[in-house]
Design a protein around this motif. Structure first.
Motif, PDB file in Angstrom:
ATOM      1  N   ASN A 160      -6.340  11.189  -2.086  1.00  0.00           N
ATOM      2  CA  ASN A 160      -7.722  10.518  -2.164  1.00  0.00           C
ATOM      3  C   ASN A 160      -8.773  11.235  -1.837  1.00  0.00           C
ATOM      4  O   ASN A 160     -10.065  11.369  -2.419  1.00  0.00           O
ATOM      5  CB  ASN A 160      -7.581   9.455  -0.913  1.00  0.00           C
ATOM      6  CG  ASN A 160      -7.121   8.200  -1.324  1.00  0.00           C
ATOM      7  OD1 ASN A 160      -7.289   7.717  -2.460  1.00  0.00           O
ATOM      8  ND2 ASN A 160      -6.616   7.196  -0.392  1.00  0.00           N
ATOM      9  N   GLY A 174       0.822  -1.265  -0.084  1.00  0.00           N
ATOM     10  CA  GLY A 174      -0.133   0.068   0.061  1.00  0.00           C
ATOM     11  C   GLY A 174       0.870   1.097  -0.111  1.00  0.00           C
ATOM     12  O   GLY A 174       1.938   1.152   0.468  1.00  0.00           O
ATOM     13  N   GLU A 192     -10.177   1.079   4.984  1.00  0.00           N
ATOM     14  CA  GLU A 192     -11.166   1.588   3.816  1.00  0.00           C
ATOM     15  C   GLU A 192     -12.475   1.801   4.109  1.00  0.00           C
ATOM     16  O   GLU A 192     -13.131   1.043   4.874  1.00  0.00           O
ATOM     17  CB  GLU A 192     -10.907   0.825   2.562  1.00  0.00           C
ATOM     18  CG  GLU A 192     -11.471   1.553   1.527  1.00  0.00           C
ATOM     19  CD  GLU A 192     -11.141   0.726   0.004  1.00  0.00           C
ATOM     20  OE1 GLU A 192     -11.442   1.203  -0.829  1.00  0.00           O
ATOM     21  OE2 GLU A 192     -10.727  -0.637   0.275  1.00  0.00           O
ATOM     22  N   LEU A 233      -4.239   1.030  -0.699  1.00  0.00           N
ATOM     23  CA  LEU A 233      -4.033   0.879   1.072  1.00  0.00           C
ATOM     24  C   LEU A 233      -3.291  -0.370   1.176  1.00  0.00           C
ATOM     25  O   LEU A 233      -2.425  -0.409   2.280  1.00  0.00           O
ATOM     26  CB  LEU A 233      -5.548   0.984   1.614  1.00  0.00           C
ATOM     27  CG  LEU A 233      -5.963   2.170   1.909  1.00  0.00           C
ATOM     28  CD1 LEU A 233      -7.294   2.069   2.308  1.00  0.00           C
ATOM     29  CD2 LEU A 233      -5.267   2.779   2.944  1.00  0.00           C
ATOM     30  N   SER A 250      -6.033  -1.927   3.961  1.00  0.00           N
ATOM     31  CA  SER A 250      -7.093  -2.259   3.611  1.00  0.00           C
ATOM     32  C   SER A 250      -8.294  -1.932   4.424  1.00  0.00           C
ATOM     33  O   SER A 250      -9.567  -1.894   4.094  1.00  0.00           O
ATOM     34  CB  SER A 250      -7.422  -2.995   2.137  1.00  0.00           C
ATOM     35  OG  SER A 250      -7.108  -4.213   2.907  1.00  0.00           O
TER      36      SER A 250
END
Length: 150
Positions: A132, A93, A148, A141, A145
């Motif tokens: 982002n 990421g 998220e 990411l 992740s």
């Protein structure tokens, strides 16, 4: 002789072309193609690298000595760090790989390790948030992740 700069310039042109080609391998973002997508910034870097390298080939430095001392070793370390950064960007990421790359480069330039990696972490988070949320360009990411938001 100015062959060293020309050889290095040619190698960097090859790197710029390979890097630029790599940007064509990005998946199309959700919702279709955009004018400014995830490949925009890397393509700009490839163009700048290519033009700078071309200048080095055409107008080499008259001082042709290569820095095969500590400076030469640091240049090799920097290139290796950047290659690893590119390879680890997707699986780890953006934030983690940027923390590691920027931290390592800061440390190699003389910063204390804690400060170097703190700088890397802050840089990674700030640039991630900027891309982002301000630019609406998603960065991977990777291992983070789970953070998220749907």
């Amino acid at each position: 002789m100015t062959y060293n700069d020309r050889i290095f310039g040619i190698l960097m042109i090859v790197l710029a072309v390979a890097y630029g080609w790599g940007t064509t391998q990005f998946n199309e973002p959700f919702g279709g193609a955009e004018a400014v997508g995830p490949e925009t910034f890397p393509r700009l870097l490839a163009v700048v690298l290519g033009l700078s390298s071309l200048y080095m080939v055409v107008r080499p430095d008259p001082d042709h000595a290569w820095p095969w001392s500590r400076t030469g070793i640091e240049l090799i370390v920097a290139v290796v760090v950047l290659i690893l950064y590119a390879m680890l960007l997707q699986p780890l990421g953006f934030i983690i790989s940027t923390t590691l790359a920027v931290g390592t480069l800061c440390w190699r330039m003389g910063s204390r390790p804690v400060k170097a990696y703190a700088t890397g972490a802050i840089s990674g988070v700030v640039v991630f948030l900027l891309f982002n949320f301000a630019l609406d360009l998603s960065l991977p990411l990777g291992l983070l992740s789970f953070l998220e938001v749907s």
